[in-house]
Enzyme design. Structure first.
Site, PDB file in Angstrom:
ATOM      1  N   GLY A  72       0.833  -1.202   0.000  1.00 52.09           N
ATOM      2  CA  GLY A  72       0.000   0.000   0.000  1.00 52.09           C
ATOM      3  C   GLY A  72       0.860   1.242   0.000  1.00 52.09           C
ATOM      4  O   GLY A  72       1.955   1.280  -0.564  1.00 52.09           O
ATOM      5  N   SER A  73       0.383   2.278   0.702  1.00 52.73           N
ATOM      6  CA  SER A  73       1.037   3.586   0.632  1.00 52.73           C
ATOM      7  C   SER A  73       2.442   3.596   1.212  1.00 52.73           C
ATOM      8  O   SER A  73       3.207   4.532   0.963  1.00 52.73           O
ATOM      9  CB  SER A  73       0.184   4.628   1.349  1.00 52.73           C
ATOM     10  OG  SER A  73      -1.074   4.689   0.717  1.00 52.73           O
ATOM     11  N   ALA A  74       2.784   2.571   2.007  1.00 55.60           N
ATOM     12  CA  ALA A  74       4.151   2.524   2.535  1.00 55.60           C
ATOM     13  C   ALA A  74       5.152   2.523   1.385  1.00 55.60           C
ATOM     14  O   ALA A  74       6.290   2.981   1.534  1.00 55.60           O
ATOM     15  CB  ALA A  74       4.340   1.289   3.422  1.00 55.60           C
ATOM     16  N   PHE A  75       4.692   2.049   0.222  1.00 53.78           N
ATOM     17  CA  PHE A  75       5.589   1.997  -0.930  1.00 53.78           C
ATOM     18  C   PHE A  75       5.903   3.385  -1.474  1.00 53.78           C
ATOM     19  O   PHE A  75       6.855   3.561  -2.230  1.00 53.78           O
ATOM     20  CB  PHE A  75       4.957   1.127  -2.033  1.00 53.78           C
ATOM     21  CG  PHE A  75       5.899   0.810  -3.160  1.00 53.78           C
ATOM     22  CD1 PHE A  75       6.906  -0.137  -3.016  1.00 53.78           C
ATOM     23  CD2 PHE A  75       5.804   1.489  -4.373  1.00 53.78           C
ATOM     24  CE1 PHE A  75       7.774  -0.406  -4.051  1.00 53.78           C
ATOM     25  CE2 PHE A  75       6.680   1.224  -5.410  1.00 53.78           C
ATOM     26  CZ  PHE A  75       7.667   0.273  -5.251  1.00 53.78           C
ATOM     27  N   LYS A  76       5.083   4.392  -1.055  1.00 54.78           N
ATOM     28  CA  LYS A  76       5.302   5.753  -1.577  1.00 54.78           C
ATOM     29  C   LYS A  76       6.688   6.288  -1.206  1.00 54.78           C
ATOM     30  O   LYS A  76       7.194   7.204  -1.861  1.00 54.78           O
ATOM     31  CB  LYS A  76       4.218   6.697  -1.067  1.00 54.78           C
ATOM     32  CG  LYS A  76       2.882   6.477  -1.779  1.00 54.78           C
ATOM     33  CD  LYS A  76       1.757   7.259  -1.140  1.00 54.78           C
ATOM     34  CE  LYS A  76       0.428   6.888  -1.780  1.00 54.78           C
ATOM     35  NZ  LYS A  76      -0.712   7.293  -0.931  1.00 54.78           N
TER      36      LYS A  76
END
Lengths: 139, 430, 482
Positions: free
Chosen positions: C213-217
């Site tokens: 999820g957004s942790a990949f941002k």
């Protein structure tokens, strides 16, 4: 027993095994090479005997390739129709150009040039072979 | 190699046996004792006296036979001692008895020559068939058959309710049959090669020529199937086919023989539960590990645990393999000496087979060639069948590993086979 | 007659040769498989007759030990005093179920029966006693306990790493199990564990990859910064939803509204508030190849060198090229992007370590029976993932997330904390809640990754900020304050 000793003994046993095999293999190898060279030493010839005297077989020829057993038995390689012959009477063997004869321990014996055969003899062209009343000549 | 070198190697085999027994004792925390000395003495005495007999009655014989037999026997004695010291004691007695039989055979052959065997071929055939049938004698007779593990292979002599001795007559039957085949095929060799009859496109020898062979094969085969011994049937068929091939040079014989055997075993697998189980254990050992696959599974565990150099004599667990002293003795040796040891043993058999066939090649007439080839085939096929079975290359068949397995009759028969081979090699040069 | 005899000899000798080949296969190549087969009775005999060395935590707390069975003196019993807290990492050595974890990877050192190694052979020949060695782990007991307590009965994993050295301070997977139940002679308890639908035997920190999820941002931002095309103040348009080019699909933000005012928004703000619309656009702008190579620099798409086997994390660069919609979704950690918690902890650690990737490790030293240290593990720098400048900017962005963005639940008073939340949407199920981040005080620093699968106790309402961040905070605090 410590691990060191155990390992040394283990290696010693297997080592001795291989030492033994090595000794054998070395001389067997040489032996087999010698064998194949001797086996190639020329083709075997076919020898021949002519029956010169017999009640029923006079004039017939007996070819000798490798090895032939003569006897009164229908199972022998070549038939000797003679009442004094044994079922399996004698063996003729070709080795290269040399034909040899061995009596198979018969009661009435085999005679080469009139002399009774006691151990294997080498036959030469013109020799006469007598079994009972039958006489053969080496070609 | 000279006779003196032979003697030196035989002494080496005795030393190897003594060293092995000492290592086994040391592994158990004991010091070498009388067992070591006894092993050394018995191996030395048995093979030493055979060596002297060679000098007396077959001085020109091949000097490779005895050392190889002695080496394998020595390793076998060590492993049997490691597994079951009491069995080793018995096996030592058997080794001495085997040497006695070997010397007697050599003495007779030395006096009359190998041609002696040629003269009584049908006597040998009859004797072979009788030995195969002996275990079928009622078991309550003084000399009667015994059934062990579903196969009726044993003959036992009992007096006053005590078993005096037990042996497997079939071990000798094999040799007698080889002697018959050699003399019969040698005399029929020209007929087998030349006299042919056409059946459609296929050329077959005159049926009359093959008739006694078919009778001999069928009789022994039927008896063996009746005694439920798959391994011996397989061995006999292989020896029949090999000798026919050697005599005729026609590949058709082994092919037809193989086909007949395949048909026979498939039928046997249908008819006999124990044959079916052998096949299951071979093809799917892990499916029913607790039952049919147990034996072969334990054997594979032993092989794998042995790895490269083995656990060391006396330090593995070959005792968990069933029948470790007999059928599975090879797996036991492979566990404790590793790949290094197991390959050495197979190499020893390979050398023995090579030497045997070398004698056949050099023998002075077809009869001797066939006899030597036949005896070598018996030893070679037995080795392949049981070692192949133990390592799951072939279905497992209960056959003794020549010279190595615990068992008296096999040892005696194998020593006699080697003695006859030796005499044939001696007669080359006379 | 000699020709057939020669052929016969050749056939028999060839079969004997075949037997030699088969023996080589059985005894050496397949040998270990048969030797270690659970049905091999030798195994039980040798295992219980050799002592295995202890495994201790960073602080020296015993995690696994062998004790002689009373009376026998020759048979040893293995026990795991801390039970479930370390079950996946320490593993077990069981007669019925084999080995796992460090008990498997370090079986040779622990039981010192590795007689096939060259040094082992030399040692044995020289009569050097190869006593069982012990190993000390980098795992810290307070962190491991905190991870276990805060995750509770939720399914998930916690990984904590010392950023500059790579020491793994916590590695916990929930649900866990008591390795003790696998040691008995009855397979019933172990079979039940293996059949448990919660899959307690699975080490979720390294053996399972999930959508980050957004942790990949963090990685997408790193790729944008490294490319030079963007800086924290670069402005992006702020639509209600991002229409993906060449497709009918759209990307929306978590609250279905715009990122900020609905006009334009800076990269820093979009990162702090975790705006999908903006990062989808950044993904399209930067491109799959740049994001992919940045992800691979952090360790994706290859095996992480570690004391245990780690499933490689995935960024499917190849399939995304010339597929901007898929690239946009991948840039926000959805679609086929999948990562292990260990990998994401390494991302956070790399940021905290100035952009250098350090090899993570679990075993700090091996010691002998007399506690003499035999060997120590030294930190290994694997490679530089991003420039020091980019790393510094990323750290600032992440600190803002905790200061005033989605990750405020991870705030620790007086400590500089940075992080990134993630709420990975799973079709038809509650989302996975992620938090990755770091905390740095004067003396100590720590990087963490926390995942709570399917929202944990919060279910559909879960977000990374509400569910995962508090757990991360507790674990980081345990290290900073210890």
């Amino acid at each position: 027993m410590s691990a060191l000793v155990a390992n040394l003994l283990k290696l010693a046993f297997v080592g001795l095994l291989y030492l033994f095999l090595w000794q054998m293999a070395r001389s067997i190898g040489g032996h087999l090479v010698a064998d194949t060279t001797s086996a190639r030493r020329g083709k075997r010839r076919v020898g021949e005997l002519i029956v010169v005297r017999s009640d029923t077989q006079a004039g017939s020829r007996i070819a000798v390739a490798d090895s032939v057993v003569l006897g009164r038995s229908p199972e022998a390689d070549a038939l000797l129709d003679d009442p004094y012959a044994s079922m399996f009477h004698l063996r003729l063997t070709m080795d290269g150009d040399t034909m040899s004869l061995a009596d198979l321990g018969t009661t009435n014996g085999t005679y080469v040039n009139g002399r009774r055969v006691t151990s294997p003899v080498v036959l030469n062209a013109g020799d006469s072979v007598q079994v009972g009343k039958t006489i053969m000549e080496v070609k | 190699m000279s006779r003196n070198a032979e003697a030196a190697l035989l002494a080496g085999a005795a030393v190897l046996a003594a060293l092995g027994v000492s290592i086994v004792r040391a592994a158990g925390g004991d010091t070498p004792d009388a067992q070591t000395a006894l092993t050394f003495l018995v191996v030395g005495l048995a093979f030493g006296s055979l060596h002297l007999a060679f000098r007396q009655w077959a001085p020109n014989a091949s000097s490779y036979l005895l050392p190889l037999a002695a080496l394998i026997t020595a390793v076998g004695l060590v492993e049997i001692f490691r597994l079951d010291p009491r069995a080793a004691t018995l096996q030592r007695w058997w080794l001495l008895i085997a040497a006695g039989f070997g010397i007697a055979t050599l003495a007779v052959l030395g006096r009359f020559g190998t041609d002696l065997l040629l003269r009584y071929r049908y006597l040998f055939l009859t004797a072979a068939l009788v030995t195969f049938m002996l275990p079928l004698l009622p078991s309550n007779w003084a000399l009667g058959g015994v059934e062990v593990n579903g196969s009726r292979l044993w003959l036992q002599l009992r007096l006053f309710d005590t078993t005096i001795v037990r042996f497997q007559p079939a071990e000798f039957g094999k040799l007698l049959l080889v002697v018959f085949l050699a003399s019969y095929l040698a005399s029929r060799q020209p007929a087998l090669v030349s006299m042919t009859r056409k059946v459609g496109p296929i050329v077959i020898p005159e049926p009359r020529q093959l008739f006694p062979l078919v009778v001999a094969w069928a009789a022994s085969f039927i008896v063996l199937v009746y005694q439920r011994d798959l391994g011996a049937s397989l061995l006999l068929l292989a020896v029949f086919a090999s000798m026919l091939y050697a005599a005729s040079g026609r590949v058709a014989y082994p092919l037809v023989g193989g086909g007949m055997f395949l048909a026979g075993t498939l039928a046997a697998a249908q008819m006999f539960d124990h044959v079916q189980r052998r096949f299951d254990a071979w093809l799917r050992p892990w499916d029913d590990f607790a039952d049919t696959g147990f034996q072969i599974g334990q054997s594979l565990f032993a092989l794998g645990s042995g790895s490269l150099t083995g656990s060391g004599l006396g330090l593995g667990r070959p005792d968990v393999i069933p029948s470790a002293t007999t059928d599975f003795v090879f797996a036991a040796v492979a566990e404790e000496t590793g790949l290094a040891g197991s390959v050495a043993i197979v190499a020893a058999y390979a050398l023995l087979v090579a030497v045997g066939f070398g004698i056949a090649l050099q023998a002075r007439d077809p009869y001797r060639k066939l006899l030597a080839a036949g005896l070598t085939t018996v030893i070679g096929i037995q080795t392949i069948l049981i070692v192949g079975g133990v390592i799951r290359l072939l279905p497992l068949t209960g056959i003794a590993l020549p010279f190595m397995s615990y068992g008296g009759s096999a040892l005696v028969a194998n020593v006699i086979a080697v003695v006859v081979l030796a005499r044939i090699s001696h007669e080359v040069s006379t | 007659m000699n020709t057939p005899i020669r052929r016969l000899a050749f056939v028999l000798l060839a079969v004997l040769g075949l037997i030699v080949l088969d023996l080589t296969y059985l005894q050496v190549i397949a040998g270990p498989r048969y030797r270690d087969d659970l049905r091999n009775p030798r195994l039980a005999a040798s295992r219980s007759s050799t002592e295995r060395g202890p495994i201790v935590s960073r602080e020296g707390i015993v995690l696994a030990e062998s004790t002689a069975e009373p009376g026998s003196g020759q048979t040893f019993v293995r026990s795991y005093p801390e039970g479930p807290a370390y079950a996946h990492t320490v593993g077990y050595t069981s007669l019925l179920f084999g080995n796992s974890g460090l008990e498997r990877q370090y079986a040779g050192e622990l039981s010192s029966d590795s007689d096939l190694t060259i040094s082992g052979i030399i040692d044995t020949l020289l009569g050097r006693e190869q006593g069982a060695q012990g190993i000390r782990l980098t795992l810290s007991h307070p962190l491991q306990q905190t991870a276990q307590q805060t995750l509770g009965d939720q399914t998930g994993a916690v990984v904590a790493i010392e950023p500059s050295t790579g020491e793994v301070l916590a590695l916990y997977s929930s649900p866990s199990f008591d390795p003790g139940v696998l040691l008995g002679e009855s397979p019933i308890a172990g079979d039940a564990l293996a059949a448990d639908p919660g899959v307690p035997l699975l080490n979720r920190s390294i053996d399972q990859i999930l959508a980050p999820g957004s942790a990949f941002k963090v990685i997408t931002a790193a790729a944008a910064l490294e490319s030079g095309a963007a800086n924290p103040d670069t402005l992006y348009s702020d639509p209600l939803e991002l229409q993906l080019p060449g497709s009918t699909a759209v990307i929306r933000n978590a609250d279905r509204g715009p990122c900020a005012e609905g006009t334009e928004v800076a990269l820093a703000t979009a990162f702090r508030l975790s705006c999908n619309t903006v990062f989808g656009q950044i993904g399209i702008d930067v491109g799959a190849e740049a994001i992919g190579s940045t992800a691979e620099a952090f360790g994706f798409n290859s095996e992480i060198p570690f004391d245990l086997d780690v499933v490689p994390s995935v960024f499917p660069t190849g399939s995304l090229i010339e597929d901007p919609p898929a690239t946009a979704q991948s840039a926000i950690g959805q679609r086929d992007v999948q990562a292990t918690p260990l990998q994401l902890a390494m991302v956070a650690a790399t940021v905290a370590n100035g952009g250098v990737v350090v090899r993570p490790y679990l075993v700090s030293e091996r010691f002998d029976r007399d506690l003499n240290i035999l060997s120590q593990t030294n930190p290994v720098e694997l490679r530089r993932a991003v420039s020091p400048g980019t790393a510094a900017v990323l750290a600032e962005l992440m600190e803002a997330v905790v200061e005033s963005g989605t990750g405020q639940a991870a705030r620790i008073e007086g400590v500089s904390v940075g992080g990134k939340t993630g709420t990975a949407e799973i079709p038809g199920e509650a989302p996975h809640a992620w938090f990755i981040g770091f905390a740095q005080s004067e003396e100590r620093s720590v990087a963490v990754a926390v995942v709570v699968e399917n929202g944990g106790n919060a279910g559909q309402a879960a977000t990374g900020g509400t569910v995962a961040a508090p757990i991360a905070r507790a674990v980081m605090q345990a290290w900073i304050e210890s």
